[in-house]
Design an enzyme around this catalytic site. Structure first.
Site, PDB file in Angstrom:
ATOM      1  N   ASN A  21     -16.290   1.254  14.723  1.00  0.00           N
ATOM      2  CA  ASN A  21     -15.196   0.365  15.140  1.00  0.00           C
ATOM      3  C   ASN A  21     -15.645  -0.631  16.198  1.00  0.00           C
ATOM      4  O   ASN A  21     -15.162  -1.764  16.243  1.00  0.00           O
ATOM      5  CB  ASN A  21     -14.008   1.184  15.648  1.00  0.00           C
TER       6      ASN A  21
ATOM      7  N   HIS B 120     -14.576  11.817  14.630  1.00  0.00           N
ATOM      8  CA  HIS B 120     -13.878  10.685  14.019  1.00  0.00           C
ATOM      9  C   HIS B 120     -14.251  10.543  12.551  1.00  0.00           C
ATOM     10  O   HIS B 120     -15.366  10.129  12.205  1.00  0.00           O
ATOM     11  CB  HIS B 120     -14.210   9.399  14.780  1.00  0.00           C
TER      12      HIS B 120
ATOM     13  N   SER C 289      -9.899   7.189  16.857  1.00  0.00           N
ATOM     14  CA  SER C 289     -10.861   6.171  16.437  1.00  0.00           C
ATOM     15  C   SER C 289     -11.343   5.320  17.604  1.00  0.00           C
ATOM     16  O   SER C 289     -12.330   4.590  17.465  1.00  0.00           O
ATOM     17  CB  SER C 289     -10.227   5.265  15.378  1.00  0.00           C
TER      18      SER C 289
ATOM     19  N   GLU D  99     -18.208  10.470  13.026  1.00  0.00           N
ATOM     20  CA  GLU D  99     -18.790  10.250  14.352  1.00  0.00           C
ATOM     21  C   GLU D  99     -18.486  11.458  15.235  1.00  0.00           C
ATOM     22  O   GLU D  99     -17.326  11.833  15.397  1.00  0.00           O
ATOM     23  CB  GLU D  99     -18.209   8.978  14.969  1.00  0.00           C
TER      24      GLU D  99
END
Length: 411
Positions: free
Chosen positions: A203, A152, A131, A164
């Site tokens: 994130n 991800h 992540s 992702e």
């Protein structure tokens, strides 16, 4: 060529898929691939973890079946595609993709990459579900970094559609194309991350909101409980600190410290978080963290909600960070930031809509938060007043056309 298309090729169908690590994310990724018709080899070093993973997959499929969401599939057919193992010897040479999903420890991930390269066919792609960590750094231990990418997923992978796809520094364009096609083939949304930047997109955008909440607590403006009560009253499924506990405080600490090393030292995990982690109080998985989970879920009193911070504050600092991502060229299509957030988190409205309704208000609130918390990271980005508001709808429309182009009649 279709103006919506990225690639002039159809889906390059993989053979089997290998998932390394059968924990919270790994078993969900394996289930997602099996649901899409792929044979999946699910490897873990721990037999008990593997057994638990297969039970969790069976339970998840049962829920999907009750909700009539399996379509023409049956639970037995999907489970027949699952092949749990503890040994690399069970890897076959028709594996087209291996997805690493072990804990967020760089040394461990590099070890897995070395092991995979030793057993996989040369044409197989190796992806990491990390992540935060640098894909290019992971690729350094391999002989062929051109086949290394990030992939991800978001938790739970069966439900959250965002994936992702991160381009390592040496990854071939053809590998990225295959990964985008594969992601569509498992009925998920590939969000291309052009630069191997810490936190990638989602994130990274959400990181300042974590810092904001931590600062609110440290300054004595609101307590953990008051902030979580506010979020619950705003119809959020979990409060922010409740979510910290749910994810695992060790994971939260790792993410903050990684951002402190790679983005800005202000992200360093606070002393209270370090103390909880050092004492083994990691949240839901240990029964206690910021909150008490002994009853299955924390008891949050809605009457204790704070009025000094709101969910809107979280959005304004996220929009501000999104401007930095766009400035750095991390994403090609700005609207895909909203698509990624809507389909990978509990936020179903995205972040850019607040610019349409009150652009100056966003800027003013950021100035207030920067002053109140003495935090320069919250100062408004200059582009906020002039940028065209990214369109998530347009980005989703582009992705749908691209999916049709790649999958053909399957879309």
């Amino acid at each position: 060529m279709n103006p919506w298309s990225e690639f002039p090729v159809k889906l390059d169908k993989f053979g089997k898929v290998a998932v390394i690590g059968a924990g919270d994310m790994g078993h969900g990724i394996a289930e997602t691939c099996a649901l899409a018709g792929y044979d999946v080899i699910l490897k873990d070093v721990n037999e008990e973890v593997l057994e638990k993973a297969m039970i969790r997959i069976m339970n998840s499929l049962s829920i999907l079946d009750r909700k009539k969401r399996l379509g023409d599939e049956t639970i037995d057919n999907v489970m027949d595609r699952m092949h749990p193992t503890m040994y690399y010897d069970d890897m076959s040479n028709d594996i087209g993709l291996a997805i690493e999903a072990v804990p967020e420890i760089m040394k461990l991930k590099k070890q897995v990459f070395e092991e995979l390269e030793a057993v996989l066919p040369e044409q197989a792609i190796i992806a990491s579900n990390t992540s935060n960590m640098s894909i290019s750094e992971l690729a350094k231990v391999t002989r062929n970094p051109s086949r290394i990418v990030g992939m991800h997923f978001f938790n739970p992978p069966v439900i959250m559609k965002t994936v992702e796809i991160i381009k390592g520094n040496q990854a071939r364009e053809s590998v990225m194309e295959k990964m985008i096609g594969f992601t569509f083939s498992i009925d998920h949304l590939p969000i291309t991350v052009l630069k191997d930047s810490p936190g990638f997109i989602v994130n990274r955008v959400q990181a300042p909101s974590q810092l904001l909440l931590i600062k609110m607590v440290e300054k004595g403006i609101a307590t953990f409980h008051e902030i979580d009560a506010m979020a619950r009253n705003m119809q959020q499924p979990m409060g922010p600190f409740e979510t910290f506990d749910y994810v695992g405080l060790d994971v939260v600490k790792h993410g903050l410290d990684y951002f402190a090393r790679t983005i800005d030292p202000r992200y360093n995990s606070p002393p209270w978080l370090n103390e909880l982690v050092d004492s083994g109080n990691l949240g839901k998985k240990t029964g206690k963290g910021i909150h008490d989970w002994s009853a299955g879920r924390p008891v949050i009193d809605p009457d204790r909600a704070t009025g000094k911070v709101s969910m809107l504050d979280l959005l304004v600092v996220q929009v501000n960070e999104a401007c930095k991502i766009l400035e750095q060229g991390i994403v090609k299509y700005p609207g895909e930031i909203d698509v990624a957030i809507k389909n990978g988190t509990g936020n179903k409205i995205g972040i850019f809509s607040i610019l349409k309704s009150n652009r100056q208000g966003v800027v003013d609130r950021l100035k207030h938060l920067a002053s109140l918390l003495d935090e320069p990271l919250f100062k408004p980005h200059p582009a906020l007043l002039t940028m065209e508001v990214p369109s998530g709808r347009k980005a989703m429309r582009r992705l749908k056309h691209l999916r049709k182009e790649i999958l053909g009649d399957k879309s």
